[in-house]
Write an enzyme that holds these catalytic residues in place. Sequence first.
Site, PDB file in Angstrom:
ATOM      1  N   HIS A  54       0.864  -1.184   0.000  1.00 29.93           N
ATOM      2  CA  HIS A  54       0.000   0.000   0.000  1.00 29.93           C
ATOM      3  C   HIS A  54       0.897   1.230   0.000  1.00 29.93           C
ATOM      4  O   HIS A  54       2.044   1.191   0.464  1.00 29.93           O
ATOM      5  CB  HIS A  54      -0.889   0.019   1.241  1.00 29.93           C
ATOM      6  N   GLU A  56       1.063   3.834   1.836  1.00 30.46           N
ATOM      7  CA  GLU A  56       1.588   4.204   3.149  1.00 30.46           C
ATOM      8  C   GLU A  56       2.787   3.341   3.531  1.00 30.46           C
ATOM      9  O   GLU A  56       3.810   3.844   4.020  1.00 30.46           O
ATOM     10  CB  GLU A  56       0.521   4.051   4.243  1.00 30.46           C
ATOM     11  N   CYS A  84      -6.016   1.646   6.141  1.00 30.52           N
ATOM     12  CA  CYS A  84      -6.607   0.386   6.587  1.00 30.52           C
ATOM     13  C   CYS A  84      -5.934  -0.035   7.899  1.00 30.52           C
ATOM     14  O   CYS A  84      -5.006   0.622   8.383  1.00 30.52           O
ATOM     15  CB  CYS A  84      -6.410  -0.684   5.509  1.00 30.52           C
ATOM     16  N   CYS A  87      -2.089  -0.609   7.548  1.00 24.49           N
ATOM     17  CA  CYS A  87      -1.330   0.635   7.457  1.00 24.49           C
ATOM     18  C   CYS A  87      -1.369   1.414   8.768  1.00 24.49           C
ATOM     19  O   CYS A  87      -0.360   2.012   9.165  1.00 24.49           O
ATOM     20  CB  CYS A  87      -1.852   1.481   6.300  1.00 24.49           C
TER      21      CYS A  87
END
Length: 150
Positions: A54, A56, A84, A87
Amino acid sequence: MVKAAETGMERAFAEARDAALRGEVPVGAAIVRDGVIIAAAGNQTLAWKDPTAHAEIVAIREAARLLGSERLIGCDLYVTLEPCAMCAGAISFARIRRLYYGAGDEKGGAVDHGTRFFASAICHHAPEIYGGLGESESAALLKEFFSAKR
């Protein structure tokens, strides 16, 4: 090279747009320390065949490498979509000082929706949180991306 006037959120949106062009879900992130963007990334899950890639996580990994530390003390994270649970956990362990995010994510978010990770007893460190920054632009990017996929 980072433009002097570019903000963390502007860079996050640029990364999100680039991710969309690559066919990735358009989420972008930027990490800022002392007013300088030190790392930025868009989603890479498809390109890297890695469900943890992701925006992040990729940005946190790059910032940690550049700073030579797993703790990103004094760093702020800008991301176009509410993080999420995975993260949020990484943000906590990295000791991110402030989290700024664009659109909320009622289905997969874990900051102000879902598990509300930073309010949980299992959270080691909670950043200051500022949601809704560029919310309409982020929502539009996501809506356009998913509409084109359908």
